[in-house]
Scaffold this active site. Structure first.
Site, PDB file in Angstrom:
ATOM      1  N   ASP A   1       0.422   8.466  19.188  1.00 51.15           N
ATOM      2  CA  ASP A   1       0.253   8.829  20.663  1.00 51.15           C
ATOM      3  C   ASP A   1      -1.191   8.432  21.031  1.00 51.15           C
ATOM      4  O   ASP A   1      -2.059   8.302  20.383  1.00 51.15           O
ATOM      5  CB  ASP A   1       0.309  10.462  20.900  1.00 51.15           C
ATOM      6  CG  ASP A   1      -0.576  11.381  20.399  1.00 51.15           C
ATOM      7  OD1 ASP A   1      -1.182  11.039  19.441  1.00 51.15           O
ATOM      8  OD2 ASP A   1      -1.040  12.302  21.118  1.00 51.15           O
TER       9      ASP A   1
ATOM     10  N   GLU B   1      -4.058  10.002  19.450  1.00 52.56           N
ATOM     11  CA  GLU B   1      -4.348   9.538  18.102  1.00 52.56           C
ATOM     12  C   GLU B   1      -3.953  10.577  17.029  1.00 52.56           C
ATOM     13  O   GLU B   1      -4.539  10.511  15.954  1.00 52.56           O
ATOM     14  CB  GLU B   1      -5.616   9.219  17.940  1.00 52.56           C
ATOM     15  CG  GLU B   1      -6.356   8.295  19.030  1.00 52.56           C
ATOM     16  CD  GLU B   1      -7.802   7.718  18.684  1.00 52.56           C
ATOM     17  OE1 GLU B   1      -8.709   8.294  18.792  1.00 52.56           O
ATOM     18  OE2 GLU B   1      -7.508   6.654  18.419  1.00 52.56           O
TER      19      GLU B   1
HETATM   20  C1  NOJ Z   1     -11.032  11.531  17.287  1.00 51.97           C
HETATM   21  C2  NOJ Z   1     -10.090  11.513  18.637  1.00 51.97           C
HETATM   22  O1  NOJ Z   1      -9.637  10.223  18.750  1.00 51.97           O
HETATM   23  C3  NOJ Z   1      -9.331  12.575  18.706  1.00 51.97           C
HETATM   24  O2  NOJ Z   1      -8.405  12.101  19.534  1.00 51.97           O
HETATM   25  C4  NOJ Z   1      -8.501  12.856  17.429  1.00 51.97           C
HETATM   26  O3  NOJ Z   1      -7.983  14.066  17.391  1.00 51.97           O
HETATM   27  C5  NOJ Z   1      -9.359  12.687  16.128  1.00 51.97           C
HETATM   28  N1  NOJ Z   1     -10.263  11.491  16.421  1.00 51.97           N
HETATM   29  C6  NOJ Z   1      -8.401  12.628  14.851  1.00 51.97           C
HETATM   30  O4  NOJ Z   1      -9.316  12.824  13.931  1.00 51.97           O
HETATM   31  C1  NOJ Z   2     -10.254  10.220  21.828  1.00 54.56           C
HETATM   32  C2  NOJ Z   2      -8.893   9.941  22.618  1.00 54.56           C
HETATM   33  O1  NOJ Z   2      -7.996  10.904  22.411  1.00 54.56           O
HETATM   34  C3  NOJ Z   2      -8.511   8.844  22.579  1.00 54.56           C
HETATM   35  O2  NOJ Z   2      -7.281   8.718  23.784  1.00 54.56           O
HETATM   36  C4  NOJ Z   2      -9.419   7.774  23.156  1.00 54.56           C
HETATM   37  O3  NOJ Z   2      -8.972   6.511  22.910  1.00 54.56           O
HETATM   38  C5  NOJ Z   2     -10.859   7.937  21.894  1.00 54.56           C
HETATM   39  N1  NOJ Z   2     -11.262   9.404  22.005  1.00 54.56           N
HETATM   40  C6  NOJ Z   2     -11.701   7.010  22.512  1.00 54.56           C
HETATM   41  O4  NOJ Z   2     -12.208   7.343  23.805  1.00 54.56           O
END
Ligand code: NOJ
Ligand code: NOJ
Length: 485
Positions: free
Chosen positions: A216, A219
């Site tokens: 999603d 991520e």
């Molecule tokens: C950083 C972000 O992308 C966040 O959305 C995500 O939960 C974690 N990475 C996963 O490690």
């Molecule tokens: C975490 C967010 O969950 C994700 O949607 C986004 O792409 C990254 N951070 C980078 O901003």
């Protein structure tokens, strides 16, 4: 309070402080001449914040040590390291830049935006042909020199190609309006297969791979994603129109057909038992603790992927039912929401454990989500005004009733239809805009005095937290401001 927040942030690293003052000296950082106005009206603040947000957003495009065309998610390189090109963030940010291009009056600024967009197109085409661990176009992020990011990550994330195709199709239409069909056919959409133009490659990828499980937009969760599917369907519909215009009718039919199949799958995300849209179906992996099923990405999907046919758009009763539930839930769980003079601070989803640095903590409200809720109300007001009526249904009634404080809901908000000529209809539109303004007051409250916006703001004390100057936060603020009726 905000001043303290700012001090805390710059004292995190002497290097950063030096960098900030160097930038301030060089006039790059918003100077005191463009201060936000916390004491003026919310509309005043939106106007000044729009200037700052544009400035800060553009500063995150093409940083000097990156390849041309790079949009960094944030200038933050440590704790957290967001100094990457995320396909999703970049597409949403560049969509705003395309809007700036479309509106630019003088040749100089028009050409400035045009060049940014072409750089982005070239970088994106490079992404498409760079071998990566997703093994296709769903690779979520790239290094700023354009090489593949090869660390472990939640991949693939298939919303990226769809959002990119949407942004670039808008630009393609602008070029055709200028008569520049050659650039469009050479570099954006050419019917040739295998595809060598960006939009065509994205549409081929989407139309052949939309059935595949993927991560999603947050991520974290692997399965069938509402947000992603909405973006894919919209991209296919918009792409089909472009294909038809460029004499690729066979492709247009194929894209339309896939969009139709997708619609059937998307509809399955509505869960009457939940009374909301369920963000992920058929979860196959990733995190397993999203028990409520509520997620503000449902609202972002309606905002980012409006295909103009009412399907899960901001007027859709299923979106409104979801919005009410999401808002009510966040109102309960974030202590700062005890302040009822401001709109509710909204996070990603209630069980979120990503605090901007680590994934084993309590998460906080996000600017993109809270600004997104403002935008939902603004755009709904606009659409209703345009359509000239509103119908209250079993599913959307509570949403409309909860526009008002408890006990103050006017009795006309009851099942049935209200027509445009009716003064009650006007009252309803006003209530929607006021509700939207409440969310923007919330955003203003937690934005730094100099207009800086990070990713999150603390659920207990309201201080900004997570990646600084998150580019997407600025884009979300800007689209919300610009959607106000
Ligand atoms: C950083 C972000 O992308 C966040 O959305 C995500 O939960 C974690 N990475 C996963 O490690
Ligand atoms: C975490 C967010 O969950 C994700 O949607 C986004 O792409 C990254 N951070 C980078 O901003």
């Amino acid at each position: 309070m905000m001043r303290q927040a700012r001090l805390n942030r710059c004292c995190r690293g002497a290097m950063k402080a030096l960098l900030v003052s160097a930038l301030a000296l060089s006039g790059v950082v918003a100077s005191s001449s463009i201060q936000a106005k916390p004491n003026g009206t919310i509309v005043d603040w939106m106007q000044s914040q729009e200037v700052i947000a544009n400035h800060n957003l553009l500063r995150n495009i093409n940083p000097s040590d990156a390849a041309r065309g790079v949009v960094v998610a944030s200038p933050s390189r440590v704790a957290p390291n967001y100094y990457f090109f995320w396909v999703r963030d970049a597409a949403l940010v560049m969509d705003h830049v395309v809007n700036l291009f479309l509106e630019a009056k003088d040749t100089k600024s028009k050409n400035y935006y045009r060049e940014l967009i072409w750089d982005y197109i070239n970088f994106s085409r490079g992404n498409q042909v760079t071998p990566n661990r997703s093994g296709g176009l769903g690779e979520p992020k790239f290094n700023v020199n354009g090489s593949a990011f090869d660390g472990d990550w939640g991949r693939p994330q298939n919303d990226g190609p769809a959002l990119r195709a949407l942004t670039l199709t808008k630009f393609a239409y602008a070029l055709m309006a200028e008569g520049d069909y050659v650039a469009v056919r050479d570099r954006l959409y050419n019917s040739a297969i295998p595809a060598y133009t960006v939009i065509k490659a994205d549409l081929e990828f989407i139309s052949h791979h939309w059935r595949e499980a993927n991560f999603d937009l947050w991520e974290e969760s692997y399965g069938d994603q509402f947000y992603t599917r909405m973006a894919q369907r919209n991209a296919l519909l918009v792409g089909a129109r472009l294909a038809a215009k460029l004499d690729d009718q066979g492709a247009a039919d194929w894209y339309n057909e896939q969009a139709k199949l997708l619609a059937t799958e998307i509809s399955k995300h509505w869960r009457s038992d939940l009374g909301a849209v369920l963000i992920t179906l058929n979860r196959k992996g990733g995190i397993d603790y999203k028990n409520s099923g509520l997620d503000s990405a449902v609202i972002l999907a309606a905002l980012h992927s409006d295909s103009g046919d009412g399907f899960f758009d901001v007027t859709d009763e299923r979106i409104l039912a979801s919005a009410r539930k999401i808002e009510a839930t966040f109102a309960q769980i974030y202590p700062i929401n005890q302040n009822k003079n401001l709109g509710v601070a909204i996070g990603r989803y209630p069980e979120d454990r990503y605090d901007g640095y680590r994934t084993d903590r309590e998460a906080h409200p996000w600017f993109i989500a809270t600004a997104g809720f403002a935008e939902l109300h603004y755009r709904l007001a606009r659409k209703l005004a345009k359509s000239g009526s509103v119908t209250f249904t079993k599913k959307n009634l509570k949403f409309y009733q909860s526009l008002y404080p408890a006990g103050q809901t006017p009795s006309f908000i009851n099942e049935g239809k209200l027509m445009g000529g009716d003064e009650k209809f006007q009252q309803l539109l006003t209530a929607l805009v006021e509700k939207g303004d409440g969310f923007m007051r919330r955003v203003r409250q937690h934005t730094a005095d100099d207009g800086a916006m990070s990713e999150q703001f603390n659920r207990y004390n309201g201080y900004m937290t997570g990646a600084e100057h998150l580019t997407w936060s600025y884009a979300a603020l800007l689209t919300a401001v610009r959607s106000r009726p």
